[in-house]
Write a protein that holds these residues in place. Structure first.
Motif, PDB file in Angstrom:
ATOM      1  N   GLU A 276     -12.270   3.700   6.937  1.00 55.12           N
ATOM      2  CA  GLU A 276     -13.312   4.708   6.734  1.00 55.12           C
ATOM      3  C   GLU A 276     -12.921   5.821   5.770  1.00 55.12           C
ATOM      4  OE1 GLU A 276     -16.359   4.387   8.032  1.00 55.12           O
ATOM      5  OE2 GLU A 276     -15.670   2.470   8.843  1.00 55.12           O
ATOM      6  N   ALA A 277     -11.603   6.055   5.584  1.00 56.56           N
ATOM      7  CA  ALA A 277     -11.200   7.198   4.767  1.00 56.56           C
ATOM      8  C   ALA A 277      -9.764   7.058   4.271  1.00 56.56           C
ATOM      9  CB  ALA A 277     -11.336   8.481   5.572  1.00 56.56           C
ATOM     10  N   LEU A 278      -9.461   7.847   3.264  1.00 57.67           N
ATOM     11  CA  LEU A 278      -8.114   8.002   2.745  1.00 57.67           C
ATOM     12  C   LEU A 278      -7.690   9.433   3.085  1.00 57.67           C
ATOM     13  CD1 LEU A 278      -5.801   6.982   0.793  1.00 57.67           C
ATOM     14  CD2 LEU A 278      -7.052   8.193  -0.991  1.00 57.67           C
ATOM     15  N   THR A 279      -6.545   9.575   3.754  1.00 60.50           N
ATOM     16  CA  THR A 279      -6.094  10.889   4.216  1.00 60.50           C
ATOM     17  C   THR A 279      -4.750  11.231   3.586  1.00 60.50           C
ATOM     18  OG1 THR A 279      -7.184  10.478   6.324  1.00 60.50           O
ATOM     19  CG2 THR A 279      -5.596  12.265   6.261  1.00 60.50           C
ATOM     20  N   LEU A 280      -4.647  12.459   3.076  1.00 59.62           N
ATOM     21  CA  LEU A 280      -3.399  12.967   2.514  1.00 59.62           C
ATOM     22  C   LEU A 280      -2.965  14.182   3.326  1.00 59.62           C
ATOM     23  CD1 LEU A 280      -4.433  13.041  -1.264  1.00 59.62           C
ATOM     24  CD2 LEU A 280      -3.301  11.188  -0.053  1.00 59.62           C
TER      25      LEU A 280
ATOM     26  N   GLN B  51       0.785  16.730   4.456  1.00 64.39           N
ATOM     27  CA  GLN B  51       2.197  17.052   4.247  1.00 64.39           C
ATOM     28  C   GLN B  51       2.797  17.629   5.518  1.00 64.39           C
ATOM     29  OE1 GLN B  51       1.174  19.439   0.644  1.00 64.39           O
ATOM     30  NE2 GLN B  51       3.024  18.515  -0.179  1.00 64.39           N
ATOM     31  N   SER B  52       2.549  16.994   6.640  1.00 68.63           N
ATOM     32  CA  SER B  52       3.015  17.529   7.917  1.00 68.63           C
ATOM     33  C   SER B  52       4.539  17.600   7.997  1.00 68.63           C
ATOM     34  CB  SER B  52       2.438  16.724   9.078  1.00 68.63           C
ATOM     35  OG  SER B  52       2.715  15.352   8.923  1.00 68.63           O
ATOM     36  N   ALA B  53       5.239  16.595   7.498  1.00 67.98           N
ATOM     37  CA  ALA B  53       6.704  16.621   7.535  1.00 67.98           C
ATOM     38  C   ALA B  53       7.242  17.732   6.634  1.00 67.98           C
ATOM     39  CB  ALA B  53       7.269  15.274   7.105  1.00 67.98           C
ATOM     40  N   TYR B  54       6.655  17.901   5.475  1.00 68.87           N
ATOM     41  CA  TYR B  54       7.073  18.953   4.551  1.00 68.87           C
ATOM     42  C   TYR B  54       6.807  20.333   5.152  1.00 68.87           C
ATOM     43  CZ  TYR B  54       7.486  21.805   0.382  1.00 68.87           C
ATOM     44  OH  TYR B  54       7.857  22.768  -0.519  1.00 68.87           O
ATOM     45  N   ALA B  55       5.647  20.502   5.780  1.00 67.21           N
ATOM     46  CA  ALA B  55       5.301  21.779   6.408  1.00 67.21           C
ATOM     47  C   ALA B  55       6.287  22.104   7.527  1.00 67.21           C
ATOM     48  CB  ALA B  55       3.875  21.741   6.934  1.00 67.21           C
ATOM     49  N   SER B  56       6.666  21.108   8.306  1.00 64.24           N
ATOM     50  CA  SER B  56       7.633  21.329   9.387  1.00 64.24           C
ATOM     51  C   SER B  56       8.991  21.756   8.838  1.00 64.24           C
ATOM     52  CB  SER B  56       7.782  20.063  10.225  1.00 64.24           C
ATOM     53  OG  SER B  56       6.565  19.747  10.845  1.00 64.24           O
ATOM     54  N   LYS B  57       9.423  21.129   7.755  1.00 56.11           N
ATOM     55  CA  LYS B  57      10.698  21.518   7.131  1.00 56.11           C
ATOM     56  C   LYS B  57      10.621  22.937   6.565  1.00 56.11           C
ATOM     57  CE  LYS B  57      12.092  16.851   5.887  1.00 56.11           C
ATOM     58  NZ  LYS B  57      12.274  15.898   4.781  1.00 56.11           N
TER      59      LYS B  57
ATOM     60  N   ALA C 209       0.836  -1.207   0.000  1.00 53.79           N
ATOM     61  CA  ALA C 209       0.000   0.000   0.000  1.00 53.79           C
ATOM     62  C   ALA C 209       0.870   1.255   0.000  1.00 53.79           C
ATOM     63  CB  ALA C 209      -0.909   0.000   1.215  1.00 53.79           C
ATOM     64  N   LEU C 210       0.436   2.257  -0.725  1.00 51.06           N
ATOM     65  CA  LEU C 210       1.142   3.530  -0.783  1.00 51.06           C
ATOM     66  C   LEU C 210       1.082   4.207   0.582  1.00 51.06           C
ATOM     67  CD1 LEU C 210       2.492   5.714  -2.587  1.00 51.06           C
ATOM     68  CD2 LEU C 210       0.198   6.630  -2.971  1.00 51.06           C
ATOM     69  N   SER C 211       2.230   4.691   1.070  1.00 47.42           N
ATOM     70  CA  SER C 211       2.235   5.361   2.364  1.00 47.42           C
ATOM     71  C   SER C 211       2.859   6.755   2.309  1.00 47.42           C
ATOM     72  CB  SER C 211       2.986   4.526   3.407  1.00 47.42           C
ATOM     73  OG  SER C 211       4.324   4.365   3.017  1.00 47.42           O
ATOM     74  N   TYR C 212       3.735   6.991   1.332  1.00 41.45           N
ATOM     75  CA  TYR C 212       4.419   8.280   1.241  1.00 41.45           C
ATOM     76  C   TYR C 212       4.821   8.490  -0.208  1.00 41.45           C
ATOM     77  CZ  TYR C 212       6.995  12.112   3.449  1.00 41.45           C
ATOM     78  OH  TYR C 212       7.420  13.348   3.866  1.00 41.45           O
ATOM     79  N   TYR C 213       4.471   9.651  -0.768  1.00 45.01           N
ATOM     80  CA  TYR C 213       4.783   9.915  -2.162  1.00 45.01           C
ATOM     81  C   TYR C 213       4.962  11.416  -2.368  1.00 45.01           C
ATOM     82  CZ  TYR C 213       4.364   9.864  -7.250  1.00 45.01           C
ATOM     83  OH  TYR C 213       4.594  10.019  -8.581  1.00 45.01           O
ATOM     84  N   LEU C 214       6.118  11.836  -2.862  1.00 43.41           N
ATOM     85  CA  LEU C 214       6.412  13.244  -3.143  1.00 43.41           C
ATOM     86  C   LEU C 214       6.083  14.154  -1.963  1.00 43.41           C
ATOM     87  CD1 LEU C 214       5.161  13.495  -6.829  1.00 43.41           C
ATOM     88  CD2 LEU C 214       7.514  13.302  -6.039  1.00 43.41           C
ATOM     89  N   SER C 215       6.535  13.803  -0.791  1.00 42.05           N
ATOM     90  CA  SER C 215       6.330  14.551   0.454  1.00 42.05           C
ATOM     91  C   SER C 215       4.879  14.564   0.921  1.00 42.05           C
ATOM     92  CB  SER C 215       6.833  15.995   0.339  1.00 42.05           C
ATOM     93  OG  SER C 215       8.203  16.005   0.087  1.00 42.05           O
ATOM     94  N   ILE C 216       4.065  13.687   0.392  1.00 47.10           N
ATOM     95  CA  ILE C 216       2.670  13.583   0.806  1.00 47.10           C
ATOM     96  C   ILE C 216       2.481  12.248   1.517  1.00 47.10           C
ATOM     97  CG2 ILE C 216       0.274  13.473   0.047  1.00 47.10           C
ATOM     98  CD1 ILE C 216       1.110  15.170  -2.387  1.00 47.10           C
TER      99      ILE C 216
END
Length: 133
Positions: free
Chosen positions: A20-24, A26-32, A6-13
């Motif tokens: 129940e849901a799919l969530t996207l 960019q918390s790590a990118y925002a912190s950087k 399963a996809l877990s991380y892609y292009l900083s997303i």
């Protein structure tokens, strides 16, 4: 081809796939981005911009480093992919990349303070009717 799971991380997303849901987000990118702009320890804001904010290209305030301003605006433009709540103000501060002034920088600093307080927000796609989004 091989199955990587399963996809877990892609292009900083970060992609979280739940029942129940799919969530996207960019918390790590925002912190950087906050660290790069020296805003990692700023106070939090509850809104991304001041009410009735008026910025102009004909500002008489002092000039600031255009390269830094452009770099941070570019980072914010990428953050908009999972943060539609900041789309308007990012577009607004983008208008002044050619000749940024202190008042433009102040508006962007407030936006960065808002991003710090909402760093874990993202887009949620709830699942409905089985596997359809």
């Amino acid at each position: 081809m091989s199955d990587l799971g399963a996809l877990s991380y892609y292009l900083s997303i970060k992609v979280r796939q739940g029942k129940e849901a799919l969530t996207l987000d960019q918390s790590a990118y925002a912190s950087k981005l906050l660290e790069r702009s020296d805003m990692a320890k700023c106070k939090l804001c509850v809104t991304p911009m001041e009410e009735q904010l008026k910025l102009t290209k004909a500002s008489t305030m002092a000039k600031i480093d255009a390269t830094l301003y452009q770099s941070i605006v570019g980072g914010l433009r990428y953050l908009v992919h999972t943060r539609p709540d900041i789309t308007f103000i990012v577009g607004y501060v983008s208008r002044f990349m050619a000749d940024p002034r202190e008042d433009h920088w102040a508006a962007m600093k407030r936006l960065l303070c808002y991003v710090k307080g909402t760093v874990h927000q993202g887009i949620v796609f709830p699942k409905t009717g089985g596997s359809r989004l």
